[in-house]
Design an enzyme around this catalytic site. Structure first.
Site, PDB file in Angstrom:
ATOM      1  N   CYS A 140       0.838  -1.193   0.000  1.00 37.75           N
ATOM      2  CA  CYS A 140       0.000   0.000   0.000  1.00 37.75           C
ATOM      3  C   CYS A 140       0.877   1.249   0.000  1.00 37.75           C
ATOM      4  O   CYS A 140       2.092   1.158  -0.052  1.00 37.75           O
ATOM      5  CB  CYS A 140      -0.867   0.011   1.241  1.00 37.75           C
ATOM      6  SG  CYS A 140      -1.789  -1.519   1.443  1.00 37.75           S
TER       7      CYS A 140
ATOM      8  N   CYS B 188      12.857  -4.972  -0.182  1.00 37.29           N
ATOM      9  CA  CYS B 188      12.208  -5.720  -1.272  1.00 37.29           C
ATOM     10  C   CYS B 188      12.748  -5.261  -2.630  1.00 37.29           C
ATOM     11  O   CYS B 188      12.572  -4.100  -3.023  1.00 37.29           O
ATOM     12  CB  CYS B 188      10.703  -5.465  -1.212  1.00 37.29           C
ATOM     13  SG  CYS B 188       9.833  -6.008  -2.685  1.00 37.29           S
TER      14      CYS B 188
ATOM     15  N   SER C  48       5.756   0.117 -16.659  1.00 30.68           N
ATOM     16  CA  SER C  48       6.842  -0.270 -15.762  1.00 30.68           C
ATOM     17  C   SER C  48       8.090  -0.779 -16.477  1.00 30.68           C
ATOM     18  O   SER C  48       9.158  -0.831 -15.877  1.00 30.68           O
ATOM     19  CB  SER C  48       6.334  -1.320 -14.774  1.00 30.68           C
ATOM     20  OG  SER C  48       5.639  -2.333 -15.464  1.00 30.68           O
TER      21      SER C  48
ATOM     22  N   ASP D 231       9.843  -6.861 -20.831  1.00 28.95           N
ATOM     23  CA  ASP D 231       8.895  -6.683 -19.721  1.00 28.95           C
ATOM     24  C   ASP D 231       9.683  -6.801 -18.420  1.00 28.95           C
ATOM     25  O   ASP D 231      10.754  -7.405 -18.389  1.00 28.95           O
ATOM     26  CB  ASP D 231       7.754  -7.712 -19.783  1.00 28.95           C
ATOM     27  CG  ASP D 231       6.519  -7.237 -19.007  1.00 28.95           C
ATOM     28  OD1 ASP D 231       6.586  -6.165 -18.368  1.00 28.95           O
ATOM     29  OD2 ASP D 231       5.488  -7.924 -19.029  1.00 28.95           O
ATOM     30  N   ASP D 232       9.138  -6.219 -17.345  1.00 30.47           N
ATOM     31  CA  ASP D 232       9.911  -6.201 -16.102  1.00 30.47           C
ATOM     32  C   ASP D 232       9.863  -7.525 -15.353  1.00 30.47           C
ATOM     33  O   ASP D 232      10.772  -7.849 -14.598  1.00 30.47           O
ATOM     34  CB  ASP D 232       9.418  -5.071 -15.188  1.00 30.47           C
ATOM     35  CG  ASP D 232       7.956  -5.209 -14.881  1.00 30.47           C
ATOM     36  OD1 ASP D 232       7.606  -5.948 -13.954  1.00 30.47           O
ATOM     37  OD2 ASP D 232       7.142  -4.606 -15.607  1.00 30.47           O
TER      38      ASP D 232
ATOM     39  N   CYS E 212       5.091 -14.187  -2.419  1.00 32.03           N
ATOM     40  CA  CYS E 212       5.560 -13.143  -1.492  1.00 32.03           C
ATOM     41  C   CYS E 212       4.641 -13.144  -0.270  1.00 32.03           C
ATOM     42  O   CYS E 212       3.424 -13.113  -0.407  1.00 32.03           O
ATOM     43  CB  CYS E 212       5.504 -11.776  -2.157  1.00 32.03           C
ATOM     44  SG  CYS E 212       5.995 -10.458  -1.022  1.00 32.03           S
TER      45      CYS E 212
ATOM     46  N   CYS F 120      15.637  -8.316   0.009  1.00 36.29           N
ATOM     47  CA  CYS F 120      14.745  -9.474   0.102  1.00 36.29           C
ATOM     48  C   CYS F 120      14.590 -10.013  -1.308  1.00 36.29           C
ATOM     49  O   CYS F 120      14.135  -9.308  -2.209  1.00 36.29           O
ATOM     50  CB  CYS F 120      13.375  -9.109   0.667  1.00 36.29           C
ATOM     51  SG  CYS F 120      12.276 -10.557   0.660  1.00 36.29           S
TER      52      CYS F 120
ATOM     53  N   CYS G 199      11.019 -13.923  -3.638  1.00 32.97           N
ATOM     54  CA  CYS G 199      10.257 -14.352  -4.815  1.00 32.97           C
ATOM     55  C   CYS G 199      11.152 -14.959  -5.891  1.00 32.97           C
ATOM     56  O   CYS G 199      10.689 -15.727  -6.734  1.00 32.97           O
ATOM     57  CB  CYS G 199       9.424 -13.195  -5.372  1.00 32.97           C
ATOM     58  SG  CYS G 199      10.375 -11.723  -5.774  1.00 32.97           S
TER      59      CYS G 199
HETATM   60  P1  AMP Z   1       1.676 -12.183 -15.421  1.00 32.11           P
HETATM   61  O1  AMP Z   1       0.787 -11.785 -16.526  1.00 32.11           O
HETATM   62  O2  AMP Z   1       0.923 -12.912 -14.323  1.00 32.11           O
HETATM   63  O3  AMP Z   1       2.888 -12.955 -15.839  1.00 32.11           O
HETATM   64  O4  AMP Z   1       2.183 -10.845 -14.713  1.00 32.11           O
HETATM   65  C1  AMP Z   1       3.267 -10.136 -15.230  1.00 32.11           C
HETATM   66  C2  AMP Z   1       2.875  -8.764 -15.616  1.00 32.11           C
HETATM   67  O5  AMP Z   1       2.247  -8.090 -14.510  1.00 32.11           O
HETATM   68  C3  AMP Z   1       4.076  -7.920 -16.008  1.00 32.11           C
HETATM   69  O6  AMP Z   1       3.740  -7.161 -17.156  1.00 32.11           O
HETATM   70  C4  AMP Z   1       4.359  -7.030 -14.805  1.00 32.11           C
HETATM   71  O7  AMP Z   1       4.717  -5.706 -15.209  1.00 32.11           O
HETATM   72  C5  AMP Z   1       3.069  -7.034 -14.032  1.00 32.11           C
HETATM   73  N1  AMP Z   1       3.294  -7.354 -12.588  1.00 32.11           N
HETATM   74  C6  AMP Z   1       4.306  -7.977 -12.013  1.00 32.11           C
HETATM   75  N2  AMP Z   1       4.131  -8.073 -10.677  1.00 32.11           N
HETATM   76  C7  AMP Z   1       2.968  -7.488 -10.401  1.00 32.11           C
HETATM   77  C8  AMP Z   1       2.235  -7.243  -9.193  1.00 32.11           C
HETATM   78  N3  AMP Z   1       2.702  -7.650  -8.014  1.00 32.11           N
HETATM   79  N4  AMP Z   1       1.062  -6.576  -9.281  1.00 32.11           N
HETATM   80  C9  AMP Z   1       0.581  -6.175 -10.473  1.00 32.11           C
HETATM   81  N5  AMP Z   1       1.222  -6.379 -11.647  1.00 32.11           N
HETATM   82  C10 AMP Z   1       2.408  -7.031 -11.624  1.00 32.11           C
END
Ligand code: AMP
Length: 469
Positions: free
Chosen positions: A19, A259, A306, A368-369, A405, A456, A459
């Protein structure tokens, strides 16, 4: 039995929340407006609910509700506008998909209680790992809970075990709680900021018109015109009141564990944590990724927002052209927190769209991140090919996510994580990319510029810094 398994089978206890919190002590200022503006700046940290508490030195007033800051506070005409405040605090809340039933107005924060120590308003960022245990104990002793938040747990601990004043009560009860926390507390005439001894979630101190302010991220200081002073130290409590600022090391910090996901995904690019700018760290993550997984291609594009910094770093490092190959619809919230897979699938398409004329006939690198469940990457690859890309090379500016996490970021149980179940080559095949590359853990430490012993990495490694006790 590994902790990851344990978390998956039993759930993580309490709420998983990353948050945003804010606090200020500044008699005579328009603290309702300033807190509202700070919460706008922290909105990326939580879109489920928002709340502001104000104290006039005698009483604490509260307004909170479900939705965005603008939804809760635009056209607000209630008592907070008439209070002559001395102090204020605010909270924006983000909740995991695994606990949607807890997305209720009672669970919105700040939480306000009145006990023998007076008024206490609590706002929490993080997740306590012994919340269930403490709650059981308090319930057996007669406490009745009205919410399922960790904040209420703290309020009960203070009411039951605390001494006459809030400062000594907090010092007395905080050693009982374990987990990740950045708290802002407010009493009638004081504001407190506390960070857990590992410093998992961020909390910074600033100076605004000669008054001290606290915020989860420094971007909130920029927005209100405050100057950043420093991060609150792990295990430190600061007390802000009419006497100024005092700092007390309430718990020893034997191991720091900030983190790393704050740098990768969560924090805003214009914020600084540990003196490091998030945008520049992300750019360096992209450069390092390019050194580890170079690829012969025509353009590099990032997944907004991001990943844009990492994509630009990747392109710069290889001398490739960085393009706006994908557009994000800014009027749709984060798809990640949608409850079912089917809705998540549609959500990606609603949110992101490739620019056909940019990618058509090109060998495209998509940065992608992170990959969590793999939903986004699979859709992205599909969309780029449909838009006419000749090759789609997926590059991820963080290591493989293998463990959930329990400290406040929405990363689900291992069984839902694509990186837990599959090898990188299987993931590539699964998502249909031409090639695939994740940043190494060593590469991530280098780019972030913080020793791995001070981060940390649960994950990515399955090693959880806090002993479950
Ligand atoms: P996924 O589609 O489940 O593989 O989630 C990965 C995508 O969600 C990536 O494009 C990240 O930028 C974004 N992402 C990663 N971690 C989070 C999070 N904790 N909350 C929301 N979006 C996330």
């Amino acid at each position: 039995m590994s902790l990851a398994w344990d978390l998956e089978e039993r759930g993580t206890g309490g709420l998983k929340e990353a948050c945003g919190v804010f606090g200020v002590y500044a008699p005579g200022e328009d603290l309702f407006q300033v807190t509202k503006y700070a919460l706008y700046a922290l909105q990326h940290r939580g879109q489920e609910s928002a709340g502001i508490a104000l104290s006039d030195g005698r009483q604490v007033y509260l307004k909170k509700g479900m939705g965005l800051v603008s939804e809760v506070f635009t056209n607000y005409k209630g008592p907070l506008k008439d209070v002559e405040p001395v102090a204020a605090m605010g909270h924006v809340r983000y909740l995991t998909s695994s606990t949607p039933r807890r997305a209720t107005p009672e669970n919105a924060q700040p939480l306000l209680v009145r006990s023998r120590q007076g008024c206490l308003a609590v706002a929490h960022n993080g997740n306590l790992i012994n919340a269930d245990e403490l709650r059981d104990r308090l319930e057996k002793e007669g406490s009745i809970f009205q919410t399922s938040t960790d904040s209420e747990l703290i309020a009960h601990l203070v009411a039951r075990y605390g001494s006459h004043d809030l400062e000594s009560s907090l010092k007395g009860v905080l050693p009982f709680i374990r987990g990740a926390y950045a708290f802002v507390f407010m009493a009638e005439k004081q504001v407190f900021g506390v960070r857990d001894p590992y410093g998992i979630r961020p909390l910074s101190l600033g100076l605004w018109n000669g008054h001290y302010v606290l915020a989860s991220e420094t971007c909130a200081f920029d927005t209100i015109g405050a100057e950043t002073i420093r991060d609150i130290e792990p295990g430190e409590m600061v007390i802000i009141d009419g006497e100024g600022l005092r700092s007390v090391q309430i718990l020893p910090s034997e191991r720091k564990a900030l983190c790393v996901f704050e740098f990768i995904y969560f924090a805003r690019p214009d914020s600084n944590i540990c003196g490091k700018n998030i945008h520049l760290v992300r750019k360096e993550l992209g450069r390092q990724l390019a050194r580890e997984h170079p690829v012969d291609s025509d353009i590099v594009t990032g997944v907004p927002d991001s990943s844009l910094a990492a994509a630009s770093g990747f392109a710069e490092e290889l001398g490739l052209s960085y393009e706006m190959g994908m557009i994000k619809n800014r009027y749709i919230g984060r798809t990640f927190i949608r409850p079912t897979q089917k809705i998540r699938d549609i959500g990606v398409q609603l949110k992101l769209n490739p620019v056909q004329k940019v990618v058509e006939g090109k060998r495209v690198v998509v940065v992608d991140d992170s990959i969590v469940r793999g939903t986004t990457s699979k859709k992205l690859v599909e969309m780029f090919f449909r838009a006419g890309a000749k090759e789609v090379h997926m590059r991820i500016s963080s290591p493989v996510v293998i463990s959930p996490c329990c400290y406040g970021i929405n990363i689900p149980a291992s069984r839902e994580l694509i990186g837990y179940k599959k090898s990188v080559d299987d993931i590539r095949r699964d998502i249909g990319a031409t090639s695939m590359g994740y940043l190494s853990q060593e590469g991530m430490f280098k780019a972030v510029g913080i020793a791995k012993e001070e981060l940390c990495l649960a994950c990515f490694s399955g090693n959880y810094p806090i002993d479950r006790g």
